[in-house]
Design a protein around this motif. Structure first.
Motif, mmCIF file in Angstrom:
data_model
loop_
_atom_site.group_PDB
_atom_site.id
_atom_site.type_symbol
_atom_site.label_atom_id
_atom_site.label_comp_id
_atom_site.label_asym_id
_atom_site.label_seq_id
_atom_site.Cartn_x
_atom_site.Cartn_y
_atom_site.Cartn_z
ATOM 1 N N VAL A 245 0.868 -1.172 0.017
ATOM 2 C CA VAL A 245 0.117 0.112 0.009
ATOM 3 C C VAL A 245 0.975 1.355 -0.086
ATOM 4 O O VAL A 245 1.707 1.336 0.937
ATOM 5 N N GLY A 246 0.620 2.175 -1.057
ATOM 6 C CA GLY A 246 1.615 3.052 -1.134
ATOM 7 C C GLY A 246 1.824 3.993 -2.286
ATOM 8 O O GLY A 246 0.735 3.862 -3.178
ATOM 9 N N TYR A 247 2.860 4.711 -2.527
ATOM 10 C CA TYR A 247 2.980 5.544 -3.554
ATOM 11 C C TYR A 247 4.036 5.153 -4.592
ATOM 12 O O TYR A 247 4.595 5.841 -5.345
ATOM 13 N N LYS A 248 5.069 4.166 -4.314
ATOM 14 C CA LYS A 248 5.910 3.750 -5.125
ATOM 15 C C LYS A 248 7.079 4.781 -5.310
ATOM 16 O O LYS A 248 7.403 5.162 -6.277
ATOM 17 N N PRO A 249 7.478 5.121 -4.524
ATOM 18 C CA PRO A 249 8.621 6.399 -4.524
ATOM 19 C C PRO A 249 9.969 5.951 -4.999
ATOM 20 O O PRO A 249 10.557 6.945 -5.372
ATOM 21 N N GLU A 255 4.260 11.085 -6.760
ATOM 22 C CA GLU A 255 2.952 10.486 -6.951
ATOM 23 C C GLU A 255 1.998 10.756 -5.770
ATOM 24 O O GLU A 255 2.246 10.654 -4.467
ATOM 25 N N LYS A 256 0.717 10.873 -6.003
ATOM 26 C CA LYS A 256 -0.235 11.544 -5.328
ATOM 27 C C LYS A 256 -1.250 10.376 -5.062
ATOM 28 O O LYS A 256 -2.068 10.389 -4.143
ATOM 29 N N GLN A 257 -1.223 9.545 -6.007
ATOM 30 C CA GLN A 257 -2.503 8.217 -5.953
ATOM 31 C C GLN A 257 -1.879 7.107 -5.309
ATOM 32 O O GLN A 257 -0.866 6.654 -5.476
ATOM 33 N N LEU A 258 -2.676 7.063 -4.106
ATOM 34 C CA LEU A 258 -2.513 5.684 -3.352
ATOM 35 C C LEU A 258 -2.472 4.483 -4.034
ATOM 36 O O LEU A 258 -3.907 4.580 -4.637
ATOM 37 N N SER A 259 -1.805 3.439 -4.170
ATOM 38 C CA SER A 259 -2.040 2.343 -4.834
ATOM 39 C C SER A 259 -1.968 1.156 -3.940
ATOM 40 O O SER A 259 -1.253 1.044 -2.772
#
Length: 314
Positions: A245-249, A255-259
């Protein structure tokens, strides 16, 4: 299991249904405390030779009553999952009552007449803190007066877990902290969410960890950012795996969209368009920005070994 949807004023009259013993409550979460109420109703129904029933409300009363709440509510157990679990418990009948302003305005006596006596309910089981009628002025202490000798009642005292009262509010706070093992101990099962697999960036395939990118249904509480040990239900089969769960930094700077992405161990096949159910067992680590793909791959291999070991020993 019969599902009867009711909206005040309903047109059902006495003897429409066989005599029943009902467990009543909002039951968001269907945690161990709720299960105790429902199981008591089932046991009493069996002893009395009556049908077992659950009466619950949709939407959750807080959506209607609390002006400061959002128009939608994030559920521990949304309605479709609640119905599924009640059927698994062997409940005979579910009275699904529409909660709206008209219902909330009923006097306690009106509520009892309409939704207990009028539905041929002969025994009510509820938690010690259950209330009914306008402003919650009716409760389990006043029910004998409003029942006028036409039904009996059983009160279930609070259910504790290691000196802590089991409540939906407490479970919500644990979910938002990622304490999945604690949540499972209070629910009596792992927390689960459903979602549909959508097209992602397919980057996981290129590094040996293909993931299913999930569009999570809005009614669920999404766990906090991090990596988790999960089981994933695909059709009737369960697969162990890991979820992020996160933003793939590592790949995206802003990235603003949580995935929510899940990697299913030992699974081969195409999941696009499939509805998955993810069972969250343990928080493993926080999401980290790595210095390159190689460092990320090394960590993912460690995560997989750790998660496989967890499932092997649990």
């Amino acid at each position: 299991m019969d599902i009867i949807r009711l909206t005040y004023p309903h047109l059902n009259v006495d003897l429409t249904y066989p005599e029943s013993v009902v467990a009543i409550g909002s039951f968001d979460g269907l945690h161990k405390g709720h299960m105790a109420v429902i199981q008591a109703a089932k046991d009493i129904a069996s002893e009395q030779g009556r049908a077992s029933a659950v009466m619950t409300f949709d939407p959750h009363p807080s959506v209607v009553l609390n002006k400061h709440k959002p128009a939608k509510m994030e559920h521990i157990t949304p309605l479709d999952k609640k119905i599924e679990l009640l059927e698994q418990m062997g409940v005979d009948r579910v009275f699904l009552v529409t909660f709206n302003k008209e219902l909330s305005s009923l006097l306690p006596q009106q509520f009892v007449d309409q939704f207990f006596i009028g539905l041929n309910i002969r025994h009510v089981v509820a938690g010690f803190d259950f209330s009914y009628g306008h402003m919650g002025k009716g409760n389990m202490d006043t029910l004998p007066f409003h029942a006028r000798g036409l039904l009996n009642q059983t009160i279930i005292t609070k259910v504790m877990n290691n000196d802590e009262k089991i409540s939906s509010t407490f479970i919500r706070s644990l979910l938002r902290e990622g304490k999945m093992e604690k949540v499972a101990s209070l629910l009596g099962r792992p927390y689960a969410i459903k979602g549909t697999v959508i097209q992602g960036d397919q980057r996981g395939r290129t590094i040996g960890f293909p993931t299913a990118n999930m569009e999570v249904e809005e009614t669920y509480i999404t766990p906090p950012v991090g990596v988790y040990a999960v089981q994933v239900k695909v059709g009737d089969a369960y697969y162990e795996g890991m979820a992020n769960v996160g933003y793939k930094p590592t790949f995206y700077q802003e990235e603003k969209q949580l995935s929510v992405e899940v990697n299913l161990f030992d699974f081969k096949g195409n999941l696009y368009g499939e509805q998955l159910e993810v069972l969250w067992h343990r928080y493993v680590r926080n999401e980290i920005k790595f210095n390159g793909v190689e460092a990320l791959m090394d960590q993912l291999k460690k995560d997989e070994r750790q998660i496989r070991d967890f499932f092997q020993h649990n």
